[in-house]
Design a protein around this motif. Sequence first.
Motif, PDB file in Angstrom:
ATOM      1  N   UNK A  67       0.844  -1.195   0.000  1.00  0.00           N
ATOM      2  CA  UNK A  67       0.000   0.000   0.000  1.00  0.00           C
ATOM      3  C   UNK A  67       0.881   1.246   0.000  1.00  0.00           C
ATOM      4  N   UNK A  68       0.439   2.264  -0.720  1.00  0.00           N
ATOM      5  CA  UNK A  68       1.216   3.492  -0.823  1.00  0.00           C
ATOM      6  C   UNK A  68       1.494   4.105   0.545  1.00  0.00           C
ATOM      7  N   UNK A  69       0.486   4.152   1.439  1.00  0.00           N
ATOM      8  CA  UNK A  69       0.700   4.793   2.743  1.00  0.00           C
ATOM      9  C   UNK A  69       1.728   4.033   3.579  1.00  0.00           C
ATOM     10  N   UNK A  70       1.763   2.700   3.459  1.00  0.00           N
ATOM     11  CA  UNK A  70       2.792   1.924   4.157  1.00  0.00           C
ATOM     12  C   UNK A  70       4.170   2.178   3.547  1.00  0.00           C
ATOM     13  N   UNK A  82      -1.193  -0.468  12.388  1.00  0.00           N
ATOM     14  CA  UNK A  82      -1.274  -0.147  10.974  1.00  0.00           C
ATOM     15  C   UNK A  82      -1.179   1.351  10.769  1.00  0.00           C
ATOM     16  N   UNK A  83      -1.028   1.755   9.511  1.00  0.00           N
ATOM     17  CA  UNK A  83      -0.912   3.180   9.190  1.00  0.00           C
ATOM     18  C   UNK A  83      -2.303   3.779   9.017  1.00  0.00           C
ATOM     19  N   UNK A  84      -2.545   4.871   9.715  1.00  0.00           N
ATOM     20  CA  UNK A  84      -3.830   5.553   9.712  1.00  0.00           C
ATOM     21  C   UNK A  84      -3.719   6.880   8.971  1.00  0.00           C
ATOM     22  N   UNK A  85      -4.754   7.209   8.179  1.00  0.00           N
ATOM     23  CA  UNK A  85      -4.841   8.536   7.555  1.00  0.00           C
ATOM     24  C   UNK A  85      -5.573   9.452   8.534  1.00  0.00           C
ATOM     25  N   UNK A  86      -4.913  10.451   9.044  1.00  0.00           N
ATOM     26  CA  UNK A  86      -5.494  11.314  10.079  1.00  0.00           C
ATOM     27  C   UNK A  86      -6.810  11.943   9.652  1.00  0.00           C
ATOM     28  N   UNK A  87      -6.888  12.408   8.415  1.00  0.00           N
ATOM     29  CA  UNK A  87      -8.118  13.063   7.959  1.00  0.00           C
ATOM     30  C   UNK A  87      -9.118  12.068   7.375  1.00  0.00           C
ATOM     31  N   UNK A  88      -8.801  10.770   7.460  1.00  0.00           N
ATOM     32  CA  UNK A  88      -9.708   9.756   6.955  1.00  0.00           C
ATOM     33  C   UNK A  88      -9.704   9.622   5.444  1.00  0.00           C
ATOM     34  N   UNK A  89      -8.833  10.363   4.772  1.00  0.00           N
ATOM     35  CA  UNK A  89      -8.805  10.413   3.314  1.00  0.00           C
ATOM     36  C   UNK A  89      -7.677   9.544   2.776  1.00  0.00           C
ATOM     37  N   UNK A  90      -8.025   8.432   2.144  1.00  0.00           N
ATOM     38  CA  UNK A  90      -7.014   7.504   1.634  1.00  0.00           C
ATOM     39  C   UNK A  90      -6.233   8.062   0.449  1.00  0.00           C
ATOM     40  N   UNK A  91      -6.704   9.173  -0.122  1.00  0.00           N
ATOM     41  CA  UNK A  91      -5.980   9.809  -1.223  1.00  0.00           C
ATOM     42  C   UNK A  91      -4.836  10.686  -0.708  1.00  0.00           C
ATOM     43  N   UNK A  92      -4.928  11.138   0.527  1.00  0.00           N
ATOM     44  CA  UNK A  92      -3.939  12.054   1.101  1.00  0.00           C
ATOM     45  C   UNK A  92      -2.826  11.259   1.777  1.00  0.00           C
ATOM     46  N   UNK A  93      -1.727  11.041   1.051  1.00  0.00           N
ATOM     47  CA  UNK A  93      -0.632  10.233   1.564  1.00  0.00           C
ATOM     48  C   UNK A  93       0.618  11.067   1.863  1.00  0.00           C
ATOM     49  N   UNK A  94       0.384  12.309   2.257  1.00  0.00           N
ATOM     50  CA  UNK A  94       1.501  13.130   2.710  1.00  0.00           C
ATOM     51  C   UNK A  94       1.862  12.703   4.139  1.00  0.00           C
TER      52      UNK A  94
END
Length: 206
Positions: A67-70, A82-94
Amino acid sequence: MYIKDANKFIRYDDYYVMQVQYKNIWYDFYIDLDDYERVSAIHWRVSHKKRKVYAVSGSKAKKNVQYLHNFILNYTYQNNYEVDHLDGNSFNNRKSNLRVVSRLENIQNVSARIDSKIGIRGICYHKDWHSYTVDFSFNKNRFYFPHWKTLEEAVYCRKFAEEYFGLNMLNRNPIAQEYLTLPESEQQIIKSIVLENITKVTVQKS
């Protein structure tokens, strides 16, 4: 614009947008400037999982799906973290939007789904009504707002509701930032409507 292995990369001031195609639709994934070299060296595809869209590489057959976020955090799954997206947005991988948390914390962070075509937490477009709705909950209370004709109105509604309760999830979403363009006069109207609806719910619960 840069194109590598069928993935497109568009550079902005302090981030890149990686576009990945799936069934004639291009999905935008946000990454930091310093991750471009590593990310662009790999071919990424789209994966749908639990109503969200992710960028992944590798294949299930070879059991090497990444996965890109990992990949961004160089993280390998272990011990129910696991890696969590703070804003809940799986597109935001900054990197500022990613953190390693327990699976329980990650589940608790998912309080509103993200529309895969919009990419903004808690905002959905309804074709039948030709309007946008805002899904917002706080402290076990669910708030209902009117349908909005424009995405700009819906984004500001969600933003103000979050700020009222001391939250800032939307502020970490670069997609949402592009739609915070309403003039002050329209902002005031939306504030009044949001406050009225919040008051109704809190009074009923008290």
